[in-house]
Write an enzyme that holds these catalytic residues in place. Structure first.
Site, PDB file in Angstrom:
ATOM      1  CG  ASP A 162       2.502  -7.289  -5.850  1.00 19.24           C
ATOM      2  OD1 ASP A 162       1.969  -6.857  -4.814  1.00 19.24           O
ATOM      3  OD2 ASP A 162       1.957  -8.097  -6.625  1.00 19.24           O
ATOM      4  CD  GLU A 187      -2.874  -1.120   0.003  1.00 12.62           C
ATOM      5  OE1 GLU A 187      -3.187  -0.023  -0.490  1.00 12.62           O
ATOM      6  OE2 GLU A 187      -3.236  -2.195  -0.493  1.00 12.62           O
TER       7      GLU A 187
END
Ligand SMILES: [Zn+2]
Length: 411
Positions: A357, A276
């Site tokens: 990621d 995030e």
């Protein structure tokens, strides 16, 4: 000429939706007996069988809903009920911004009613059957009433301001309208987690302890400087788990579902938080905002053109050039066009996911924790691990777990 085109667009989208969902069901069934090795490594056989059953049940349900929704849209647009309603409401204060705003709100509210039984069924039958439903009929009804009240409280002033602007600003109203809507969206990004989310959920700072220490240290290390990580009681309604990011600048905050905290190990939670933060640090938030602002500007230009034309509203039985009906029709029918661009939007969204990621992998120093988190999320949420490529192209904003794992393990 307008009505046959709209009818064709409704039929075309429905046909595409049905075809994509049939393709997807066939793909899921094809793998149902023996999952691909990459998938078998993620979920055990009973969980996989359950995920297949869940995907097929949701897809069969969605098929009925698609047909029903297309029918409701066609009925709304072609039956003449909307012009009849408009004539009645406009008579209170002909051409005024407030009667126009009221008409748009009332018509939109009315058109969402037929979908309520589907939402109920999805929550209390489908989700219930697979153990995801945690809501109660009472909570469900309260949510709907709150949503309605909010829709009126926020929607009415906004629509009124937009409609009033058209008269005040003249030919360039759509530029001002676009500015107004964009400013409103920025404001909502700040106010939503502070004022609206708490109406539905309880948000609490993650309590002091080892987990909080680890997450705050990670935030420091990745240059996020968070004051707090918040926990939302998603378990009140559903066992599904998630994490999200809201706001921007000084108002940014990261929210973790309590269900996520219960399901993941501390290092996996760190990886999810790092993902995030990655969205934030890589500038995904302003970039998405800029893209959506540009698209909305195009939308407003199209709306202004249609509203000015006269033939657009007249084709549906409204007075030629009536403003509020042009707004409503634009809202109702816009999806018939934007649907075809969803693969483009998803393509860019997926690129962001890969980047976030990779950011998480680097922040954790190894791919393990992020891969572990993705595996558990897929298991607990009974994700479809073998979607058809075209189906995921249209509907998935995130790559599949196996795609993300492969990207994470690639150096
Ligand atoms: Zn993400």
């Amino acid at each position: 000429m307008v009505l046959p085109v709209i009818a064709a667009l409704i039929v075309l989208r429905l046909a595409a939706e049905l075809w994509l969902s049939a393709l997807n069901r066939r793909e899921v069934r094809r793998h149902a007996g023996a999952p691909p090795p990459a998938v078998a490594a993620i979920v055990d056989a009973p969980t996989y069988a359950k995920a297949v059953a869940y995907t097929l049940a949701k897809s069969a349900f969605a098929r009925i809903e698609m047909i029903f929704d297309a029918g409701v849209l066609a009925l709304a647009v072609f039956s003449g009920v909307l012009p009849w309603l408009f004539a009645g409401m406009d008579a209170w204060a002909p051409g005024s911004a407030w009667s126009g705003a009221l008409f748009i709100l009332f018509a939109s509210g009315l058109l969402s009613v037929p979908d309520l039984p589907f939402e109920w069924w999805a929550q209390f039958r489908l989700e219930e059957k697979f153990g995801f439903n945690k809501s109660t009929p009472r909570l469900w009804v309260t949510d709907k009433l709150k949503g309605l009240a909010l829709g009126v409280a926020i929607g009415f002033p906004l629509l009124w301001a937009l409609l009033a602007l058209v008269r005040a600003a003249g030919g360039a109203w759509w530029l001002w309208g676009w500015g107004l809507l964009f400013g409103f969206q920025l404001l909502m990004m700040v106010l939503y987690p502070k004022l609206i989310l708490p109406l539905f959920n309880k948000l609490t700072p993650l309590p002091e302890g080892e987990l909080r220490g680890r997450l705050m240290a990670l935030a420091d290390r990745t240059g996020f400087r968070a004051q707090t990580v918040q926990v939302i009681d998603g378990s009140k309604r559903s066992a599904h788990s998630n994490a999200f990011f809201t706001g921007f600048g000084r108002f940014r905050r990261i929210v973790l579902f309590d269900t996520l905290i219960a399901q993941l190990a501390p290092d996996e939670l760190e990886a999810v938080l790092a993902h995030e933060i990655g969205h934030y640090r890589l500038g995904h938030v302003p970039r998405m905002l800029a893209v959506s602002a540009a698209l909305q500007l195009g939308g407003f230009a199209a709306l202004a053109w249609l509203a000015r034309s006269g033939w657009f509203t007249a084709a549906f039985g409204f007075p030629a050039g009536a403003l509020a009906p042009a707004f409503l029709l634009f809202g109702l029918l816009g999806g018939l066009v934007t649907f075809w661009f969803s693969p483009v939007a998803n393509f860019f969204s997926r690129r962001h996911e890969y980047q976030a990621d990779a950011f998480a992998r680097n922040a954790m120093g190894a791919p393990g924790p992020m891969v572990g988190a993705l595996h558990k999320l897929a298991q607990k949420n009974l994700s479809n691990l073998t979607p058809h490529r075209l189906f995921s192209g249209f509907y998935y904003s995130h790559p599949t777990v196996t795609e993300r794992e492969q990207a994470l393990l690639k150096t």
